[in-house]
Scaffold this active site. Sequence first.
Site, short mmCIF file in Angstrom:
data_model
loop_
_atom_site.label_atom_id
_atom_site.label_comp_id
_atom_site.label_asym_id
_atom_site.label_seq_id
_atom_site.Cartn_x
_atom_site.Cartn_y
_atom_site.Cartn_z
N TYR A 101 0.81 -1.23 0.00
CA TYR A 101 0.00 0.00 0.00
C TYR A 101 0.84 1.27 0.00
O TYR A 101 2.03 1.21 0.15
CB TYR A 101 -1.08 -0.02 1.08
CG TYR A 101 -0.73 -0.06 2.54
CD1 TYR A 101 0.57 0.07 3.04
CD2 TYR A 101 -1.76 -0.24 3.47
CE1 TYR A 101 0.82 0.05 4.39
CE2 TYR A 101 -1.50 -0.28 4.84
CZ TYR A 101 -0.21 -0.13 5.29
OH TYR A 101 0.04 -0.15 6.63
N GLU A 102 0.18 2.37 -0.26
CA GLU A 102 0.87 3.66 -0.43
C GLU A 102 1.93 3.58 -1.54
O GLU A 102 2.95 4.26 -1.47
CB GLU A 102 1.52 4.13 0.88
CG GLU A 102 0.57 4.22 2.07
CD GLU A 102 -0.64 5.09 1.84
OE1 GLU A 102 -0.65 5.88 0.87
OE2 GLU A 102 -1.62 4.97 2.59
#
Lengths: 598, 598
Positions: free
Chosen positions: B439-440
């Site tokens: 994620y990110e």
Amino acid sequence: MSEYKAPVRDMRFVLHELLNIDEHYAALGLEDVNAELIDAFLEEGAKFAANELAPLNRSGDEEGCGFDNGVVTTPKGFKEAYAKYVEGGWPAMGGDVDFGGQGLPSSAGIAISEMIGTANWSWSMYPGLSHGAVATIETHGTPEQKDTYLPKLISGEWTGTMCLTEPHCGSDLGILKSKAEPQADGSYAISGTKIFISAGEHDMAENIIHIVLARLPGAPEGTKGISLFIVPKFHVNADGSLGERNAVACGSIEHKMGIKASATCVMNFDGAKGYLIGPENRGLNAMFTFMNFARLGTAVQGVAHAEAGFQGGLRYARERLAMRALSGPKNPNGPADPIIVHPDVRRMLLTAKAFAEGGRALVYLISQLGDIVQKSSSDEDRKQADGLMALLTPIAKAFLTEAGLEAANHGVQIYGGHGFIREWGMEQNVRDARISTLYEGTTGIQALDLLGRKVLQTRGEALRPWTKRIHKFCEANAENADLKEFVEPLVRLNKEWGDMTMAIGMQAMQNPEYVGAASVDYLMYSGYVTLGYLWAEMAAVAQKKLAEGAADADFYKAKVATAQFYFKRILPRTAGHKGCLEGGLDCLMALDEEHFAF
Amino acid sequence: MSEYKAPVRDMRFVLHELLNIDEHYAALGLEDVNAELIDAFLEEGAKFAANELAPLNRSGDEEGCGFDNGVVTTPKGFKEAYAKYVEGGWPAMGGDVDFGGQGLPSSAGIAISEMIGTANWSWSMYPGLSHGAVATIETHGTPEQKDTYLPKLISGEWTGTMCLTEPHCGSDLGILKSKAEPQADGSYAISGTKIFISAGEHDMAENIIHIVLARLPGAPEGTKGISLFIVPKFHVNADGSLGERNAVACGSIEHKMGIKASATCVMNFDGAKGYLIGPENRGLNAMFTFMNFARLGTAVQGVAHAEAGFQGGLRYARERLAMRALSGPKNPNGPADPIIVHPDVRRMLLTAKAFAEGGRALVYLISQLGDIVQKSSSDEDRKQADGLMALLTPIAKAFLTEAGLEAANHGVQIYGGHGFIREWGMEQNVRDARISTLYEGTTGIQALDLLGRKVLQTRGEALRPWTKRIHKFCEANAENADLKEFVEPLVRLNKEWGDMTMAIGMQAMQNPEYVGAASVDYLMYSGYVTLGYLWAEMAAVAQKKLAEGAADADFYKAKVATAQFYFKRILPRTAGHKGCLEGGLDCLMALDEEHFAF
């Protein structure tokens, strides 16, 4: 991985084209075993794995095993699939013909093990562990023990376990505590707690035959005071029918990270009646028969998770649209390009593919060596095969499970955030793979076995047949321009491997702890070179087929391209392991135990 | 990790002794912030993390979040811990003083984020995501928007989310579909489905403020047609009280591999009333404010899981008895030696320790740069800090999360088979860590950002301040015999890094796809060198303290020993990454999509 498709074409390539399994069987005088039979197994096995087992993989993970007052329930469908497996005669493939087995060599079943394991590793643990019990009784049992237990174990009506680990000891079996008290009737009363017993209790078979390590009264301390016992769940009457329940029971099942559909049992032996198998105090030696088998089985698990990561990743990489290729749109009519156009996605896919296919070649090769050990009439051949198998088994077990775990993680990574979601099955593949570097001897234990026991204790003798084989391959192909890109680095690495081994040996003479400091990097290095050699061999076979104008050119071209990828983008990792290994021992030992944290 | 103990001594070392945070605050004119205040935060934060959050880590994982008809329930104790967190004033540390915040610089809270995250990453996601909403409104909101939302977000009474991802797009936000229709009252009706929304719905706070990316009618295609909206769960009346429920609802929560106590929500916007924040079609630019913050937060997660793997592994390595040291018994009166005597166990422990402590230094350094960007009155200083932060952020995010995942796996591995059992918490640490490389922005996305956008698009300009800083350190210490073992390899690697960057740039001019082929190995190489530099700096500080005869000598000796370990046994991995990177592009692109599998 409910969409698993067995890579039958590649399995055939390894068995027939790389390992020439037909000639190999002929040389062993196994007249009934040939390419056609193997191919028939592959076709049937692929169907069984895809249709019966893969559909239960995710549901099995979600449901897990049930435990209620000593009774273990396997997930929905597991029992029925096992019944079909028994009905299909699969368990009997390798079994002794005198006890209803088909007597097939180990290589005849290796691809089946891979298929079954890739489709559903948890399920495969139930029949998988039986093999160990069968092998132990076949090798060490009395005629009566064989008559009593083998027919139903080989048919699959009963299953078996190996009960080694105790709460306080796993790798260090020398300190195990379970006891065996001799009884007036010649049997023994077995008491103690065993943990991590796969398939220790379940609802798939009517009886379970435990092979248990325990100590006789007054036995020497350490590994030389351990004996081996057969402990049936239900006693077996003289007529073969089942008698009373023995005093062995499942106390609980473990809650684990993965392989949740495999029942991992705490087994309590409470004066259970057991029968000595093999000589007193020699149980650990007898156990080695099984351990090598189990380590090869775990190496297969590495291949399985690499293949599953590859297949799942490939499916998504073809479908998922994101970003444009840096060199311009490849799917101009769509909103974005399929992610398989991106080099880094390809790098991950090819890594998984190279590990799966290279690992397959290594595992099947070891099983071929196993055939020779089991079936050859030549003492010399048996001895040679046994030596090479002893060298390659820890490499295969540790390196391929590490590679399988990496590939499984690539499978997740290709999916981005979706890889973290259970629905897609990729995270299960990682969780299931995670056990493989732990059980049957951790990577660290395998590395000590390879470097300490195998290589250094023989002053490098055990390594030489393998580096010699690599050397011969390079020599034979030194003038082959098409193979230059493989042969040149292989020559260099093969020499470096030998030199490095010598250098470690010198250091270890100064301080034996150096072995432990070097071991895991040495093992990984050995694995990369070993797979490099096999990839070079595979490229040579494929190039030959292409030169001959074989049909199926795309398959052979892909084989060569994957070999090129392995040599260019994976094999240079050896430089990292060599450098880290050469970092030595001192920096590992400098910190006092109490100064690790403040 | 219920036994988490915040490494306060090491945090103080990094903040005070490595980063001279006191002088730094003085230089920024932050008179109220000093070492004593920071130390007070560390002590209180350590208590809160250990007493309130760590005990909920495993129970949170076991229980997970509940979902029933749009209502999300967090695990037992989460809500109460959050109330204490709000009561303690923690959420307000960094907030704008005009809206009730304490206005502290980012470095003042970084150690607190680490402690909270290591104790319980899932829990930390709830307040963690609010920071992004706060930063976005602080930077881009109108005065009215600030008045309406900031006070309660900063106090923690409300939480915030960032709604970016949609089912068909994550990294490629240019193709997002959510719509914003202008309404007569100046607001917008937001419609669309967002997925993977952390803390999208929960029971901890009375209101949730969503920051949502959507398209205005007729907006340009791609990234230049995306606008940003504030969408509250409950409307806020003019007097600040809560009004009616908005038309945004949680459709379901994801079933994930890890961070199970963090609610990952599918959020359905069904004509929800939203308010434009920032200029039309410039939403993605506004979002970058948040993204850098979120990436640094995820880098902290890498440190957290490395620390957790280290602490858990160390505890077990000291207690578990198995085998004798190869050089002879170290615990002769016990049945076996504690496994911390074995070099390979130490290798795993020290790897986790070196990643945790080196990662801590990198993350805290970046937060110090963030202070300068936020608070410095010098344009030049701000620009320089911003440039260095832009370079280091993708390195920290991707490298430290990969390192954290590796260290978490070492934590499991040290436990052997027990590491796979849920009870010990080590497997949860791996499962929780697994999301961090996804994620990110995945590791691949960070690597493209680093190599493509940052380094190559500036023709290496962005890299230079950092390699120059390393160069200066080496130059300044060229004559220091005690640092020779660090400076020499660093000089070589720093030059190699620059040369390699140039070589990649040349290749990329021929074919832009080369960037994608090189990116991940380049990023990992950059990470190893960057941490190497920081370890050399830390060793220099520690040696100076030792030379000065500082108390606490054992701490400084351990720091030097860990630096030596890093240089000897970790940094040589650069050779592997360099070799693999130089394997190039062609072997990745050779296979047609349809020839990956047969």
